[in-house]
Design a protein around this motif. Structure first.
Motif, mmCIF file in Angstrom:
data_model
loop_
_atom_site.group_PDB
_atom_site.id
_atom_site.type_symbol
_atom_site.label_atom_id
_atom_site.label_comp_id
_atom_site.label_asym_id
_atom_site.label_seq_id
_atom_site.Cartn_x
_atom_site.Cartn_y
_atom_site.Cartn_z
ATOM 1 N N ASP A 283 -48.208 29.444 21.292
ATOM 2 C CA ASP A 283 -49.309 29.790 20.385
ATOM 3 C C ASP A 283 -50.165 30.962 20.871
ATOM 4 O O ASP A 283 -50.859 31.567 20.084
ATOM 5 N N GLY A 284 -50.133 31.253 22.135
ATOM 6 C CA GLY A 284 -50.971 32.324 22.665
ATOM 7 C C GLY A 284 -52.413 31.865 22.822
ATOM 8 O O GLY A 284 -52.703 30.672 22.862
ATOM 9 N N ASP A 285 -53.307 32.834 22.903
ATOM 10 C CA ASP A 285 -54.721 32.509 23.067
ATOM 11 C C ASP A 285 -55.379 32.262 21.718
ATOM 12 O O ASP A 285 -54.909 32.738 20.685
ATOM 13 N N GLN A 286 -56.494 31.551 21.761
ATOM 14 C CA GLN A 286 -57.247 31.284 20.543
ATOM 15 C C GLN A 286 -57.922 32.569 20.062
ATOM 16 O O GLN A 286 -58.324 33.400 20.858
ATOM 17 N N GLY A 287 -58.011 32.726 18.754
ATOM 18 C CA GLY A 287 -58.595 33.931 18.180
ATOM 19 C C GLY A 287 -59.994 33.684 17.635
ATOM 20 O O GLY A 287 -60.510 32.564 17.674
ATOM 21 N N PRO A 288 -60.624 34.734 17.119
ATOM 22 C CA PRO A 288 -62.006 34.619 16.659
ATOM 23 C C PRO A 288 -62.174 33.700 15.447
ATOM 24 O O PRO A 288 -63.193 33.013 15.335
ATOM 25 N N ILE A 289 -61.191 33.648 14.556
ATOM 26 C CA ILE A 289 -61.339 32.800 13.374
ATOM 27 C C ILE A 289 -61.336 31.325 13.752
ATOM 28 O O ILE A 289 -62.178 30.549 13.308
ATOM 29 N N VAL A 290 -60.404 30.929 14.604
ATOM 30 C CA VAL A 290 -60.342 29.531 15.012
ATOM 31 C C VAL A 290 -61.558 29.167 15.866
ATOM 32 O O VAL A 290 -62.064 28.041 15.792
ATOM 33 N N MET A 291 -62.068 30.107 16.640
ATOM 34 C CA MET A 291 -63.276 29.842 17.420
ATOM 35 C C MET A 291 -64.477 29.665 16.492
ATOM 36 O O MET A 291 -65.315 28.791 16.713
ATOM 37 N N TRP A 292 -64.575 30.483 15.451
ATOM 38 C CA TRP A 292 -65.664 30.355 14.493
ATOM 39 C C TRP A 292 -65.602 28.992 13.796
ATOM 40 O O TRP A 292 -66.610 28.316 13.643
ATOM 41 N N LYS A 293 -64.395 28.582 13.383
ATOM 42 C CA LYS A 293 -64.239 27.282 12.733
ATOM 43 C C LYS A 293 -64.617 26.155 13.686
ATOM 44 O O LYS A 293 -65.247 25.168 13.287
ATOM 45 N N GLY A 294 -64.229 26.283 14.948
ATOM 46 C CA GLY A 294 -64.571 25.267 15.941
ATOM 47 C C GLY A 294 -66.071 25.167 16.165
ATOM 48 O O GLY A 294 -66.624 24.072 16.237
ATOM 49 N N LEU A 295 -66.737 26.310 16.271
ATOM 50 C CA LEU A 295 -68.190 26.299 16.447
ATOM 51 C C LEU A 295 -68.897 25.733 15.218
ATOM 52 O O LEU A 295 -69.880 25.001 15.336
ATOM 53 N N ARG A 296 -68.373 26.057 14.041
ATOM 54 C CA ARG A 296 -68.965 25.523 12.805
ATOM 55 C C ARG A 296 -68.795 24.005 12.750
ATOM 56 O O ARG A 296 -69.730 23.275 12.406
ATOM 57 N N ASN A 297 -67.619 23.503 13.115
ATOM 58 C CA ASN A 297 -67.402 22.056 13.141
ATOM 59 C C ASN A 297 -68.267 21.380 14.192
ATOM 60 O O ASN A 297 -68.812 20.300 13.948
ATOM 61 N N LEU A 298 -68.407 21.998 15.353
ATOM 62 C CA LEU A 298 -69.276 21.459 16.395
ATOM 63 C C LEU A 298 -70.708 21.371 15.894
ATOM 64 O O LEU A 298 -71.389 20.360 16.101
ATOM 65 N N HIS A 299 -71.166 22.398 15.194
ATOM 66 C CA HIS A 299 -72.511 22.391 14.630
ATOM 67 C C HIS A 299 -72.668 21.235 13.631
ATOM 68 O O HIS A 299 -73.686 20.542 13.629
#
Length: 69
Positions: free
Chosen positions: A35-51
């Motif tokens: 899969d490689g490294d995580q990208g900005p879109i998945v990081m944004w979704k993760g931060l939004r879900n964490l919020h």
């Protein structure tokens, strides 16, 4: 940590790399070998879900005085 592993956090804090992978998992990143490294879109979704999880915990604490976990 609790949302990903369903157990209390360890005594020692996770490394920054491990923390970024946990946030990416909240965004839907699977983290397989190819899969490689995580990208900005998945990081944004993760931060939004964490919020969202944090806001839900605050609401339950305010409404009931505890969160059941």
């Amino acid at each position: 940590y609790i949302m990903i592993y369903k157990k209390p956090p360890p005594q020692d804090p996770p490394t920054l790399n491990h923390l970024l992978k946990m946030i990416a998992r909240l965004g839907g990143f699977l983290g397989r070998k190819h899969d490689g490294d995580q990208g900005p879109i998945v990081m944004w979704k993760g931060l939004r879900n964490l919020h969202d999880y944090i806001k839900a915990r605050e609401v339950f604490t305010h409404a009931f005085g505890h969160t059941y976990g």
